[in-house]
Motif scaffolding. Structure first.
Motif, PDB file in Angstrom:
ATOM      1  N   ASP A   1      -5.522  -1.659  -1.109  1.00 19.74           N
ATOM      2  CA  ASP A   1      -4.874  -0.349  -1.199  1.00 19.74           C
ATOM      3  C   ASP A   1      -3.958  -0.220  -2.410  1.00 19.74           C
ATOM      4  OD1 ASP A   1      -6.056   0.416   1.074  1.00 19.74           O
ATOM      5  OD2 ASP A   1      -4.267   0.449   2.337  1.00 19.74           O
ATOM      6  N   GLY A   2      -3.660  -1.357  -3.035  1.00 21.88           N
ATOM      7  CA  GLY A   2      -2.650  -1.319  -4.098  1.00 21.88           C
ATOM      8  C   GLY A   2      -3.185  -0.997  -5.474  1.00 21.88           C
TER       9      GLY A   2
ATOM     10  N   GLY B   1       0.827  -1.198   0.000  1.00 15.69           N
ATOM     11  CA  GLY B   1       0.000   0.000   0.000  1.00 15.69           C
ATOM     12  C   GLY B   1       0.865   1.253   0.000  1.00 15.69           C
ATOM     13  N   PRO B   2       0.234   2.408   0.167  1.00 18.52           N
ATOM     14  CA  PRO B   2       0.978   3.672   0.087  1.00 18.52           C
ATOM     15  C   PRO B   2       2.107   3.799   1.114  1.00 18.52           C
ATOM     16  CG  PRO B   2      -1.373   4.079   0.039  1.00 18.52           C
ATOM     17  CD  PRO B   2      -1.202   2.635   0.365  1.00 18.52           C
ATOM     18  N   SER B   3       1.982   3.129   2.273  1.00 19.95           N
ATOM     19  CA  SER B   3       3.015   3.292   3.299  1.00 19.95           C
ATOM     20  C   SER B   3       4.375   2.763   2.843  1.00 19.95           C
ATOM     21  CB  SER B   3       2.585   2.594   4.590  1.00 19.95           C
ATOM     22  OG  SER B   3       2.379   1.230   4.333  1.00 19.95           O
ATOM     23  N   SER B   4       4.388   1.864   1.875  1.00 15.55           N
ATOM     24  CA  SER B   4       5.659   1.264   1.442  1.00 15.55           C
ATOM     25  C   SER B   4       6.068   1.684   0.037  1.00 15.55           C
ATOM     26  CB  SER B   4       5.562  -0.258   1.483  1.00 15.55           C
ATOM     27  OG  SER B   4       5.067  -0.685   2.708  1.00 15.55           O
TER      28      SER B   4
END
Lengths: 216, 264
Positions: free
Chosen positions: B88-89, B55-58
């Motif tokens: 989220d991806g 997701g956006p955190s990584s």
């Protein structure tokens, strides 16, 4: 009866699915494919369950006025906004994408970035060579950290060039990952796998029943 | 030392190298080289799966890898089926693929396809082993998978040369357990720094044909395809942050030993 039916289903499907792995017969393989497609249908229900639980949790927080209950309203604002846009117009809708790119991405990235500050502060305050084991951990961590960045090789080749190691900090890091790390990880994987097998047998045989929840 | 002072030092260690670009030499590790060589050796018109399991955190660590891999595949005429097991991806992957496809002139449906997300990781992986179109009946834009030109000859993993899992969690282990062990699908991974150590047993057994490790791996890959980008920039910045943390740990220990000596 409420407990016996799931126990019987669990036993039958558990045993049958194990046997399908050992039989290449067409009947066995067709059955296997069929059950996989059932599982695909069941899995979206997990999302429904998760959403319901999330809503229930935050409704309870608001009702009981627990600490920081006001923030629970933000959860509902987020859910309702994305559902109202996402469900009828799809995830490729411009507004949906705008919220994702300009709200979710920066918030997630910020949360993750904060770790760098906390790690630096925690490393300074807590990473002490108090015992032999702690010293070993500390030295290993420092080598891996330096091996993880190009400046590590530069320093190693300048200051520690007298050491009988050809590939510098990156080589030392690779050795740590390939040897002590790999051995320890393999041990963990084997231990966890044996645990999973024994737990699965307990569930299939009905010895382990906690997944059924409490009550009769 | 006050923790706020440490925070300021970390911020400076990030900002200063960003302002004054530093270019440190990056050497390529064996697992990264293996993945690069594997893709280079694939015949043109081969098909790989690229799983955006993050997701956006990584994205800071994994997006540079994804971009390099897509550039290499499109340059070598290797077709890409992209998908994600993370809800989220989807937007993240869709935007990234379109960006690189435009840059390389790759055509949607012929050179690549983005299938989107389906819930239930294990079931999705197992289901794709029988029939990809039964799990992903349509692609992300809603086109029927069976009508997409590049999917016409693809039924299941038997027609896939490699799966690369870009992961921030345990998805790579799930792909290995169900796609590699069950269907003998070749698997490689690009993972965030925190889970690198988990991947080494699978590298040693050959269940992973290659591994891109964190932002360092992303920089190594950029060097291999000769397109320096954010991976290169960020690994140089990270060098200074790592140096700072090492300095802080050493300083903390000197203070600790001095205090202990005084107490004794």
């Amino acid at each position: 009866m409420r407990r016996q039916v799931p126990l019987i289903l669990c036993f039958v499907f558990g045993i049958v699915m194990i046997f399908t792995q050992f039989s290449p017969h067409s009947v066995s393989q067709t059955l296997y494919q069929e059950v996989i497609s059932w599982a695909l249908i069941i899995s979206p229900f997990a999302l429904v369950l998760a959403t319901t639980t999330l809503i229930q949790t935050h409704v309870t927080r608001i009702r009981r006025r627990t600490e920081h209950w006001q923030y629970s309203f933000l959860v509902f604002v987020g859910i309702i906004t994305m559902v109202v846009i996402g469900v009828p117009f799809g995830p490729q809708n411009q507004v949906f994408e705008w919220f994702y790119t300009h709200v979710q991405v920066p918030m997630d990235a910020t949360m993750f970035s904060l770790l760098a500050f906390f790690i630096a502060s925690a490393a300074y305050r807590a990473f002490r060579a108090r015992t032999f084991e702690a010293s070993l951990l500390l030295i290993t961590a420092l080598i891996v950290m330096m091996g993880n960045v190009p400046v590590g090789d530069l320093i190693w080749n300048t200051v520690l060039s007298w050491l009988p190691l050809e590939d510098g900090a990156s080589g030392a890091r690779q050795w740590i990952l390939n040897n002590p790390n790999l051995s320890a990880r393999r041990g963990i994987i084997l231990g966890v796998s044996l645990g999973v097998i024994s737990q699965s047998i307990r569930i299939i045989l009905g010895i382990e029943r906690t997944y059924l929840g409490g009550g009769d | 030392m006050d923790r706020r002072f440490v925070y300021i030092l970390v911020a400076l260690a990030v900002i200063i190298p960003m302002l004054f670009r530093v270019n440190l030499p990056v050497s390529v590790s064996e697992p990264t080289q293996k993945l690069y060589d594997y893709i280079e050796a694939l015949p043109s018109d081969s098909t790989i799966i690229l799983a955006f399991d993050y997701g956006p955190s990584s994205l800071a660590e994994l997006n540079p890898m994804a971009k390099s891999l897509l550039r290499q595949c499109f340059d070598n005429d290797v077709r890409v089926i992209a998908l994600t097991l993370y809800p989220d991806g989807t937007t993240l992957a869709s935007t990234l693929i379109q960006e690189i496809a435009e840059e390389k002139g790759a055509v949607d449906g012929e050179d690549y396809v983005f299938l989107g997300f389906r819930p239930g990781a294990t079931q999705v992986i197992l289901g794709m082993g029988s029939d990809i179109s039964s799990v992903f009946e349509t692609d992300y834009s809603g086109k029927a998978t069976t009508e997409i030109p590049m999917m016409k000859d693809i039924t299941n993993y038997a027609q896939i040369s490699l799966l690369i899992d870009l992961a921030s969690g345990s998805s790579t282990e799930v792909w290995i357990t169900y796609a590699n062990v069950q269907y003998n699908l070749q698997i490689a991974a690009g993972v965030t720094g925190v889970i690198i150590s988990q991947m080494y047993p699978y590298l040693q057994t050959g269940q992973l044909v290659g591994l891109i490790s964190g932002i360092l791996g992303a920089a190594e890959y950029e060097r291999l395809i000769d397109v320096p980008a954010k991976g290169m920039l960020w690994i140089n910045i990270e060098s200074f942050v790592h140096l700072l943390i090492v300095g802080l740990v050493v300083a903390g220990n000197i203070i600790f030993f001095n205090q202990r000596r005084r107490e004794e």
